[in-house]
Write a protein that holds these residues in place. Structure first.
Motif, short mmCIF file in Angstrom:
data_model
loop_
_atom_site.label_atom_id
_atom_site.label_comp_id
_atom_site.label_asym_id
_atom_site.label_seq_id
_atom_site.Cartn_x
_atom_site.Cartn_y
_atom_site.Cartn_z
N LYS A 50 41.09 80.22 30.89
CA LYS A 50 40.39 78.94 31.00
C LYS A 50 38.93 79.15 31.40
CE LYS A 50 44.48 76.44 32.57
NZ LYS A 50 45.07 75.74 33.73
N GLY A 51 38.57 80.41 31.64
CA GLY A 51 37.19 80.73 32.01
C GLY A 51 36.99 80.86 33.51
N PHE A 52 38.08 80.83 34.27
CA PHE A 52 37.98 80.94 35.72
C PHE A 52 38.04 82.40 36.15
CE2 PHE A 52 40.42 76.68 35.90
CZ PHE A 52 39.27 75.98 35.63
N LYS A 53 37.33 82.72 37.23
CA LYS A 53 37.42 84.03 37.86
C LYS A 53 38.70 84.02 38.69
CE LYS A 53 34.42 87.25 40.20
NZ LYS A 53 33.10 87.40 40.84
N VAL A 54 39.60 84.97 38.45
CA VAL A 54 40.93 84.96 39.05
C VAL A 54 41.20 86.28 39.77
CG1 VAL A 54 43.41 84.79 38.54
CG2 VAL A 54 41.77 83.40 37.27
N CYS A 55 41.93 86.17 40.87
CA CYS A 55 42.34 87.33 41.65
C CYS A 55 43.82 87.18 41.98
CB CYS A 55 41.51 87.39 42.94
SG CYS A 55 41.86 88.81 43.98
N VAL A 56 44.56 88.27 41.91
CA VAL A 56 45.96 88.29 42.32
C VAL A 56 46.06 89.22 43.51
CG1 VAL A 56 48.34 88.86 41.69
CG2 VAL A 56 46.77 87.92 39.97
N THR A 57 46.58 88.70 44.63
CA THR A 57 46.79 89.56 45.80
C THR A 57 48.26 89.96 45.85
OG1 THR A 57 47.06 87.63 47.26
CG2 THR A 57 44.88 88.67 47.16
N VAL A 58 48.47 91.18 46.34
CA VAL A 58 49.81 91.75 46.43
C VAL A 58 50.09 92.07 47.89
CG1 VAL A 58 51.29 93.63 45.65
CG2 VAL A 58 49.44 92.83 44.18
N SER A 59 51.24 91.59 48.39
CA SER A 59 51.68 91.93 49.74
C SER A 59 53.06 92.59 49.64
CB SER A 59 51.75 90.68 50.63
OG SER A 59 52.91 89.94 50.33
N LYS A 60 53.66 92.87 50.77
CA LYS A 60 55.00 93.48 50.77
C LYS A 60 56.07 92.49 50.35
CE LYS A 60 53.91 96.91 54.25
NZ LYS A 60 54.17 97.44 55.59
N THR A 61 55.75 91.20 50.34
CA THR A 61 56.77 90.18 50.05
C THR A 61 56.46 89.28 48.86
OG1 THR A 61 55.73 88.64 51.61
CG2 THR A 61 57.49 90.06 52.47
N MET A 96 38.05 87.54 30.77
CA MET A 96 37.98 88.48 31.87
C MET A 96 39.39 88.64 32.45
SD MET A 96 35.93 88.15 35.49
CE MET A 96 34.34 88.31 34.76
N LEU A 97 39.80 89.85 32.70
CA LEU A 97 41.11 90.11 33.29
C LEU A 97 41.10 89.79 34.79
CD1 LEU A 97 42.02 93.49 31.57
CD2 LEU A 97 42.96 91.23 31.07
N PRO A 98 42.23 89.33 35.32
CA PRO A 98 42.30 89.04 36.76
C PRO A 98 42.16 90.32 37.59
CG PRO A 98 44.17 88.08 35.59
CD PRO A 98 43.44 88.96 34.62
N LEU A 99 41.53 90.18 38.75
CA LEU A 99 41.47 91.29 39.70
C LEU A 99 42.82 91.40 40.39
CD1 LEU A 99 38.14 90.37 41.51
CD2 LEU A 99 38.47 92.25 39.92
N ILE A 100 43.27 92.61 40.70
CA ILE A 100 44.49 92.84 41.46
C ILE A 100 44.06 93.50 42.77
CG2 ILE A 100 46.77 93.89 41.50
CD1 ILE A 100 46.38 91.94 39.16
N VAL A 101 44.40 92.88 43.91
CA VAL A 101 43.91 93.33 45.21
C VAL A 101 45.06 93.35 46.21
CG1 VAL A 101 42.31 92.78 47.09
CG2 VAL A 101 41.66 92.29 44.74
N HIS A 148 51.18 86.55 34.33
CA HIS A 148 51.05 85.59 33.22
C HIS A 148 50.25 84.37 33.66
CE1 HIS A 148 52.05 83.28 29.65
NE2 HIS A 148 52.50 82.32 30.44
N ARG A 149 50.58 83.83 34.84
CA ARG A 149 49.87 82.65 35.36
C ARG A 149 48.40 82.99 35.61
NH1 ARG A 149 51.31 77.87 38.05
NH2 ARG A 149 49.38 76.71 38.25
N ALA A 150 48.14 84.17 36.17
CA ALA A 150 46.76 84.60 36.43
C ALA A 150 45.98 84.72 35.12
CB ALA A 150 46.76 85.92 37.19
N THR A 151 46.61 85.25 34.11
CA THR A 151 45.96 85.40 32.81
C THR A 151 45.67 84.04 32.19
OG1 THR A 151 47.08 87.50 32.49
CG2 THR A 151 46.15 86.48 30.53
N GLN A 152 46.59 83.08 32.34
CA GLN A 152 46.35 81.73 31.84
C GLN A 152 45.11 81.12 32.49
OE1 GLN A 152 50.13 79.83 32.73
NE2 GLN A 152 50.59 79.68 30.56
N GLU A 153 45.01 81.25 33.81
CA GLU A 153 43.85 80.72 34.53
C GLU A 153 42.57 81.42 34.09
OE1 GLU A 153 43.80 78.07 36.50
OE2 GLU A 153 45.97 77.81 36.45
#
Length: 80
Positions: free
Chosen positions: A56-67, A1-6, A48-53
């Motif tokens: 492993k079978g984990f549900k992953v989310c990447v959040t994006v801020s201004k910094t 499963m691909l990581p969510l980007i939020v 890359h780190r999110a994809t690695q996690e």
């Protein structure tokens, strides 16, 4: 499963205790724990780190801020 980007403004962040203080967040009725944070210049490394996690079978989310980017792993998979 691909990581969510939020966008970080769309999450509900909080702190919790589990043998130390951790950062958590709620998004779409799922609780996540922060795994790592990257500067905006390190976008490829964050994904890359999110994809690695995720691989492993984990549900992953990447959040994006201004910094920065933050990689989050679903709390149930992290705490078990």
């Amino acid at each position: 499963m691909l990581p969510l980007i939020v966008v970080e403004d769309l999450i509900s962040a909080f702190k919790f205790w589990n043998e130390g203080i951790h950062d958590g967040m709620l998004y779409r009725n799922d609780f996540y724990v922060s795994r790592c944070q990257f500067a905006l210049a390190d976008r490829a490394e964050a994904y890359h780190r999110a994809t690695q996690e995720s691989n492993k079978g984990f549900k992953v989310c990447v959040t994006v801020s201004k910094t920065h980017y933050t990689v989050w792993v679903e709390m149930r998979s992290h705490l078990t």
